[in-house]
Scaffold this motif. Structure first.
Motif, PDB file in Angstrom:
ATOM      1  N   ARG A   1      -0.299  -5.839  -9.170  1.00 40.61           N
ATOM      2  CA  ARG A   1       0.584  -4.758  -8.233  1.00 40.61           C
ATOM      3  C   ARG A   1      -0.119  -4.394  -7.907  1.00 40.61           C
ATOM      4  NH1 ARG A   1       1.844  -2.288 -14.030  1.00 40.61           N
ATOM      5  NH2 ARG A   1      -0.268  -1.579 -14.236  1.00 40.61           N
ATOM      6  N   ASN A   2      -1.925  -4.820  -7.999  1.00 34.06           N
ATOM      7  CA  ASN A   2      -2.310  -4.088  -6.722  1.00 34.06           C
ATOM      8  C   ASN A   2      -2.418  -4.861  -5.270  1.00 34.06           C
ATOM      9  OD1 ASN A   2      -3.873  -2.724  -7.908  1.00 34.06           O
ATOM     10  ND2 ASN A   2      -5.804  -3.375  -8.013  1.00 34.06           N
TER      11      ASN A   2
ATOM     12  N   SER B   1       0.938  -4.607  -3.759  1.00 31.03           N
ATOM     13  CA  SER B   1       0.895  -3.349  -3.180  1.00 31.03           C
ATOM     14  C   SER B   1       0.170  -3.389  -1.286  1.00 31.03           C
ATOM     15  CB  SER B   1      -0.124  -2.667  -3.350  1.00 31.03           C
ATOM     16  OG  SER B   1      -0.837  -1.623  -2.663  1.00 31.03           O
TER      17      SER B   1
ATOM     18  N   ASP C   1       1.777  -4.056   2.669  1.00 33.30           N
ATOM     19  CA  ASP C   1       1.253  -3.984   3.160  1.00 33.30           C
ATOM     20  C   ASP C   1       0.442  -4.304   4.585  1.00 33.30           C
ATOM     21  OD1 ASP C   1      -0.281  -1.319   4.259  1.00 33.30           O
ATOM     22  OD2 ASP C   1      -2.527  -2.048   3.931  1.00 33.30           O
TER      23      ASP C   1
ATOM     24  N   THR D   1       8.224  -1.777   2.399  1.00 33.38           N
ATOM     25  CA  THR D   1       8.352  -0.726   1.733  1.00 33.38           C
ATOM     26  C   THR D   1       8.806  -1.116   0.424  1.00 33.38           C
ATOM     27  OG1 THR D   1      10.616  -0.305   2.365  1.00 33.38           O
ATOM     28  CG2 THR D   1       8.598   0.956   3.365  1.00 33.38           C
ATOM     29  N   ASN D   2       8.985  -2.226   0.407  1.00 35.41           N
ATOM     30  CA  ASN D   2       9.404  -2.156  -1.389  1.00 35.41           C
ATOM     31  C   ASN D   2       9.328  -4.199  -1.292  1.00 35.41           C
ATOM     32  OD1 ASN D   2      11.989  -4.117  -0.528  1.00 35.41           O
ATOM     33  ND2 ASN D   2      12.688  -1.595  -0.799  1.00 35.41           N
TER      34      ASN D   2
END
Length: 199
Positions: A170-171, A174, A178, A183-184
């Motif tokens: 998940r990190n 993210s 970025d 955004t997804n």
């Protein structure tokens, strides 16, 4: 006489390119291919000076064919609609001598062929600018993660395949979102595919 094989899957364009180049006093089209596989076969059969090929073709792409011809005596010119940095980078690694866009004039095309025969490399200027403006910001591990996301794998499946915890995956996701300024995950997949950053 500069002997040329052309590979292009659009029949009308293949015919038009062949006719245009045959009009040049110092050029002769010795073979026309509809895909990368046919291009390889014609190059091995005719030993041309130049193989000019499109990228997106059925059976075998122009880039796959260029990689197979990397150490061949035939020089490769990519002629494509796609001004994509990923394609351009892959073509350069395959050792192509030219990367031109299909909106070039026939005069530019003929002059580019002559320049390549004389040992020059000819790249469409907009591609050179793009290549330096948009390098892939992802690390190798982040590329692995986004590739698995593109393959439809869940966080849990990615964690299992890469021997990571779900939280670490998940990190990574993210950080990837970025870095890509999206955004997804769907936007991320779309962006890396558009820039051909999965290779």
């Amino acid at each position: 006489m500069i002997r040329i094989v052309i590979a292009e899957d659009q029949r009308m364009l293949l015919g038009a390119l062949g006719s245009l180049l045959d009009l040049e006093d110092d050029m002769e089209v010795v073979g026309k291919a509809r895909n990368g596989e046919e291009a390889l076969s014609l190059v091995r059969q005719h030993h041309p000076d130049i193989c000019m090929m499109d990228i997106e073709m059925p059976v075998k792409s122009g880039l796959d064919a260029a990689e197979e011809l990397k150490n061949d005596l035939c020089k490769i010119i990519v002629l494509t609609t796609f001004a994509r940095t990923g394609y351009f980078e892959r073509a350069r690694k395959a050792g192509v001598s030219g990367y031109l866009l299909k909106d070039s004039s026939s005069e530019d095309l003929a002059n580019s062929i002559r320049a390549v025969i004389n040992g020059n490399r000819i790249y469409a200027p907009e591609l050179v600018d793009m290549a330096y403006d948009h390098d892939n910001p992802l690390t190798d591990r982040e590329k692995q993660v986004i590739k698995l996301i593109a393959d439809g794998e869940s966080t849990k499946e990615i964690a299992s395949q890469l021997n990571l915890t779900n939280g670490t995956v998940r990190n990574y996701v993210s950080v990837i979102l970025d870095k890509l300024e999206v955004t997804n995950r769907i936007e991320a997949i779309s962006k890396v595919k558009e820039k051909d950053w999965l290779h």
